[in-house]
Enzyme design. Structure first.
Site, mmCIF file in Angstrom:
data_model
loop_
_atom_site.group_PDB
_atom_site.id
_atom_site.type_symbol
_atom_site.label_atom_id
_atom_site.label_comp_id
_atom_site.label_asym_id
_atom_site.label_seq_id
_atom_site.Cartn_x
_atom_site.Cartn_y
_atom_site.Cartn_z
ATOM 1 N N ASP A 184 -54.958 -2.486 43.868
ATOM 2 C CA ASP A 184 -55.044 -2.434 45.455
ATOM 3 C C ASP A 184 -55.839 -2.659 46.113
ATOM 4 O O ASP A 184 -55.136 -3.139 47.213
ATOM 5 C CB ASP A 184 -54.138 -1.649 45.852
ATOM 6 C CG ASP A 184 -52.634 -1.898 45.848
ATOM 7 O OD1 ASP A 184 -52.072 -2.603 44.748
ATOM 8 O OD2 ASP A 184 -51.598 -1.125 45.200
ATOM 9 N N ALA A 186 -52.750 -19.979 53.194
ATOM 10 C CA ALA A 186 -51.412 -19.698 53.349
ATOM 11 C C ALA A 186 -51.083 -19.920 54.099
ATOM 12 O O ALA A 186 -52.556 -20.209 55.724
ATOM 13 C CB ALA A 186 -50.993 -18.100 52.789
#
Ligand code: F6P
Length: 322
Positions: free
Chosen positions: A128, A187
Site C-alpha cells: 500500500d 487513466a
C-alpha cells in the site's frame, strides 16, 4: 548480540523474501545467528521457530510472498499473548528482533518492547505504501507494475469494444497504487480514499469525452475509495449516464509474483540496515528510505501521521484526459 529473531506480519508483499535473505546473510556475516519465526506474532506465541542459515535463504530473492509465512494475530493484542511470546523468545535465547510488516506490525512491536526488554527494528513491507517516514514500502513498486500491466491489457479490449472500464486496485486506506498505476496507465479518472470526488462531474466528463471522439475510457478506483469500490461507482455512473460499463477487480494478484528490481534492492538494503541498527544498539525504529538513503524512523513518530499522496497528480491525470 548473538542471536536474533526474524518474522513477517500483516499482509505479504513482494520483496519480503529479499529482506529475509538480507537480514540472514548480514547477520551471518557478523557472526549472529538468525531464528526464523513462522506466521508472525502467532508463531512467536507458539514458539514456532526455525534456524535460518545463509544457505536456507538461497534462491528466494526472486520469489514473491514470504518463506516465513505471515499472519495477523489477535492473541498478540492481549498482554497474556505478549507475555507468552516473550517467554518463548527468552527460552530460544533470542536477544533482538527484526519485524517485516506494516504499521500494525510496528504498533504491536512498540507495545511489546515497552512491556518487555527486547529491541525491535522494523522493515516496512506493504504493497500500500502507506507508512509515514519512508518514501516507499516494500512491495509497492511490484504491485504498481502488476496493476499497470493489467490496465494496459484492459485498454486493448476497452479500445476494441469502445467500452468504459472501471479497474479496482488495492489500497484499503491509501490511494497510492491507484494514483501511480492510474497516471502511468493513462487513466481518464482516478478515485482514491483521500479525496471525495464529485461523481456527477466526472460522469459528465466521461460523456463529454465520448462526444469529443473518445471511444473508450479507463477509470482506476482504489478499493478503499469512499463510494464503496469499483462496482458501486460503476452502478452510480450507469444511473447518471446510461452508458454501459465493465468492472475488473485486480485483488490479490497484485500481492503475488516476482518482485521488481526496485523491491529486491529495497528489501536487500533494508534487511542489511536492520541488522546494522540492532548491532548498534538501536531499538523501536523502522528502516525507511528517504531521497534514496536508508534512514531510521522511531516507531512512535510514524503513528498519528498519515502519509499523504501528492494530490497534484490528480490534476495532471485530469489534464492528460482531455
Ligand atoms: O495492506 C495490504 C492489503 O493488500 C490492502 O491493500 C488490502 O486491503 C488488504 O491488504 C487485504 O487484506 P487480506 O489479504 O487480509 O484480504
Amino acid at each position: 548480540m548473538k542471536r536474533i529473531g526474524l518474522f513477517c506480519s500483516g499482509g505479504d508483499a513482494p520483496g519480503m523474501n529479499a529482506a529475509i535473505r538480507a537480514v540472514v546473510r548480514s547477520a551471518v556475516f557478523h557472526n549472529i545467528e538468525v531464528v526464523g519465526i513462522l506466521r508472525g506474532y502467532n508463531g512467536m506465541i507458539k514458539g514456532d521457530f526455525r534456524p535460518l542459515t545463509a544457505r536456507s535463504v538461497s534462491g528466494i530473492i526472486s520469489r514473491g510472498g514470504t518463506i516465513l509465512h505471515t499472519a495477523r494475530s489477535p492473541e498478540f493484542m492481549t498482554y497474556k499473548g505478549r507475555k507468552k511470546a516473550f517467554g518463548q523468545l527468552k527460552n530460544a535465547g533470542i536477544e533482538g528482533l527484526v519485524a517485516i510488516g506494516g504499521d500494525g506490525t510496528f504498533r504491536g512491536a512498540r507495545k511489546f518492547t515497552t512491556e518487555f526488554d527486547i529491541p525491535v527494528i522494523g522493515v516496512t513491507g506493504s504493497i500500500d505504501n502507506d507508512c509515514w517516514g519512508t518514501d516507499y514500502t516494500l512491495g509497492f513498486d511490484t504491485a504498481v507494475n502488476i496493476a499497470l500491466d493489467a490496465i494496459d491489457r484492459i485498454r486493448d479490449t476497452a479500445a476494441s469494444h469502445d467500452r468504459i472500464f472501471f479497474v479496482e486496485v488495492m489500497g484499503r486506506n491509501s490511494g497510492m497504487i491507484a494514483l501511480w498505476s492510474g497516471l502511468a496507465g493513462g487513466a481518464d479518472a482516478i478515485f482514491i480514499p483521500e479525496v471525495r470526488e464529485d461523481l456527477p462531474a466526472v460522469a459528465r466528463e466521461l460523456v463529454e469525452g465520448r462526444k469529443m471522439g473518445k471511444t473508450s475510457a479507463i477509470v482506476v478506483v482504489a478499493e478503499g475509495e469512499e463510494a464503496g469500490g469499483a462496482f458501486e461507482i460503476a452502478k452510480k455512473f450507469k444511473r447518471l449516464t446510461g452508458l454501459d460499463f465493465r468492472v475488473t477487480i485486480l485483488g490479490h494478484i497484485q500481492r503475488g509474483g516476482s518482485p521488481t528490481a526496485f523491491d529486491r534492492i529495497l528489501g536487500t538494503r533494508s534487511g542489511a540496515a536492520a541488522v546494522e541498527a540492532l548491532r548498534k544498539g538501536k531499538q523501536n525504529q523502522m528502516v525507511g528510505i528517504q531521497n534514496g538513503k536508508m534512514v531510521l524512523v522511531p516507531f512512535c513518530k510514524m503513528w498519528n501521521r498519515r502519509k499523504r499522496p501528492d494530490l497534484g497528480w490528480l490534476k495532471i491525470a485530469e489534464m492528460m484526459s482531455v
